[in-house]
Design a protein around this motif. Structure first.
Motif, PDB file in Angstrom:
ATOM      1  N   LEU A 190       0.820  -1.207   0.000  1.00 54.00           N
ATOM      2  CA  LEU A 190       0.000   0.000   0.000  1.00 54.00           C
ATOM      3  C   LEU A 190       0.858   1.263   0.000  1.00 54.00           C
ATOM      4  O   LEU A 190       0.321   2.374  -0.036  1.00 54.00           O
ATOM      5  CB  LEU A 190      -0.916   0.020   1.227  1.00 54.00           C
ATOM      6  CG  LEU A 190      -1.928  -1.118   1.356  1.00 54.00           C
ATOM      7  CD1 LEU A 190      -2.739  -0.958   2.639  1.00 54.00           C
ATOM      8  CD2 LEU A 190      -2.849  -1.185   0.152  1.00 54.00           C
ATOM      9  N   GLN A 214      -4.105  -1.694  -4.973  1.00 55.17           N
ATOM     10  CA  GLN A 214      -5.203  -1.505  -4.034  1.00 55.17           C
ATOM     11  C   GLN A 214      -5.327  -0.042  -3.617  1.00 55.17           C
ATOM     12  O   GLN A 214      -4.321   0.664  -3.474  1.00 55.17           O
ATOM     13  CB  GLN A 214      -4.988  -2.368  -2.792  1.00 55.17           C
ATOM     14  CG  GLN A 214      -4.990  -3.858  -3.089  1.00 55.17           C
ATOM     15  CD  GLN A 214      -4.929  -4.699  -1.838  1.00 55.17           C
ATOM     16  OE1 GLN A 214      -5.706  -4.495  -0.915  1.00 55.17           O
ATOM     17  NE2 GLN A 214      -4.022  -5.647  -1.794  1.00 55.17           N
ATOM     18  N   ASN A 231      -5.286   2.774  -1.260  1.00 52.63           N
ATOM     19  CA  ASN A 231      -4.503   2.816  -0.022  1.00 52.63           C
ATOM     20  C   ASN A 231      -5.014   3.838   0.986  1.00 52.63           C
ATOM     21  O   ASN A 231      -4.390   4.068   2.016  1.00 52.63           O
ATOM     22  CB  ASN A 231      -3.032   3.101  -0.338  1.00 52.63           C
ATOM     23  CG  ASN A 231      -2.810   4.494  -0.901  1.00 52.63           C
ATOM     24  OD1 ASN A 231      -3.718   5.089  -1.481  1.00 52.63           O
ATOM     25  ND2 ASN A 231      -1.598   5.010  -0.748  1.00 52.63           N
ATOM     26  N   SER A 232      -6.150   4.458   0.699  1.00 56.70           N
ATOM     27  CA  SER A 232      -6.709   5.450   1.617  1.00 56.70           C
ATOM     28  C   SER A 232      -8.176   5.653   1.287  1.00 56.70           C
ATOM     29  O   SER A 232      -8.605   5.432   0.145  1.00 56.70           O
ATOM     30  CB  SER A 232      -5.962   6.785   1.489  1.00 56.70           C
ATOM     31  OG  SER A 232      -6.576   7.796   2.267  1.00 56.70           O
ATOM     32  N   HIS A 284      -0.946   8.644  -4.984  1.00 53.05           N
ATOM     33  CA  HIS A 284      -0.295   7.327  -4.987  1.00 53.05           C
ATOM     34  C   HIS A 284      -0.242   6.754  -6.402  1.00 53.05           C
ATOM     35  O   HIS A 284       0.824   6.335  -6.885  1.00 53.05           O
ATOM     36  CB  HIS A 284      -1.098   6.414  -4.057  1.00 53.05           C
ATOM     37  CG  HIS A 284      -0.629   5.004  -3.963  1.00 53.05           C
ATOM     38  ND1 HIS A 284       0.643   4.648  -3.567  1.00 53.05           N
ATOM     39  CD2 HIS A 284      -1.292   3.830  -4.200  1.00 53.05           C
ATOM     40  CE1 HIS A 284       0.752   3.326  -3.560  1.00 53.05           C
ATOM     41  NE2 HIS A 284      -0.403   2.812  -3.947  1.00 53.05           N
ATOM     42  N   SER A 295      -7.063  -5.144   2.349  1.00 51.80           N
ATOM     43  CA  SER A 295      -6.224  -3.955   2.510  1.00 51.80           C
ATOM     44  C   SER A 295      -6.424  -3.243   3.838  1.00 51.80           C
ATOM     45  O   SER A 295      -5.550  -2.497   4.289  1.00 51.80           O
ATOM     46  CB  SER A 295      -6.504  -2.968   1.373  1.00 51.80           C
ATOM     47  OG  SER A 295      -7.825  -2.447   1.485  1.00 51.80           O
TER      48      SER A 295
END
Length: 206
Positions: free
Chosen positions: A83, A109, A111-112, A121, A142
């Motif tokens: 991540l 994935q 990530n937030s 990202h 995740s």
């Protein structure tokens, strides 16, 4: 203009193990890949959550991908476990070194829960590697939950995202303003393909 993955069935490749030490079973992996190709799969998704990628070492991930590349000429989507941007870039570069032009996209994935963080990202990943991205929403794996509205916002901001794989615990179709048959179209204009728990969103045809 946004590109999309080739339409059709993309087989999700499990990673088989053997023995009490759970060594990678490369022979079984090769047979599985051959089977997917023999039944007409459009492409393969390798080293995703179902592929146990997070449980593999970097060397094991590389070996698994090498086996897949040797056994088929199908295009590949390769999963990214990290991540964090820096380590995600390292994983992608390692996959590019093995798969070369067979790499159709990498599966990253969210990530937030904050769309601006995900956008930063993904932009950093794309700028560093040039890879196209399948954005994955899988909060069980995740630990990150992101709303459908935020997910759509991210996709609209990142033109290099070629698909979304949504495996949220909640059904996503009500928020997308579409019904849940195998194929439908959401309010953002993307085609929604899948079942009740796993969805691929593909951008509309140009």
């Amino acid at each position: 203009m946004r590109e999309a993955l080739a339409p059709g069935v993309w087989g999700v490749v499990a990673t088989p193990f053997q023995g009490s030490t759970l060594d990678l079973d490369t022979d079984s992996l090769a047979r599985l890949v051959e089977h997917y190709e023999s039944i007409g799969a459009t492409g393969l998704t390798v080293l995703g959550v179902f592929g146990e990628a997070a449980a593999l070492t970097a060397a094991e991930r590389s070996l698994a991908l090498e086996v897949v590349v040797e056994e088929t000429r199908l295009p590949l989507v390769v999963g990214v476990t990290s991540l964090f941007t820096g380590t995600a870039v390292e994983e992608i570069r390692a996959a590019q070194a093995v798969a070369g032009d067979r790499l159709a996209a990498v599966m990253v994935q969210a990530n937030s829960a904050r769309p601006e963080v995900v956008i930063a990202h993904l932009n950093a990943i794309h700028q560093s590697t040039g890879a196209k991205v399948v954005l994955q929403d899988y909060p069980v794996a995740s630990g990150v939950g992101i709303s459908t509205e935020a997910l759509i916002y991210v996709v609209q901001a990142c033109k290099f995202v070629v698909a979304v794989k949504a495996e949220a615990r909640r059904p996503v179709w009500p928020s997308l303003n579409c019904r849940p048959p195998s194929t439908s179209r959401c309010s953002a204009g993307w085609e929604v393909k899948g079942c009740w728990t796993s969805w691929w969103l593909a951008p509309p045809a140009p």
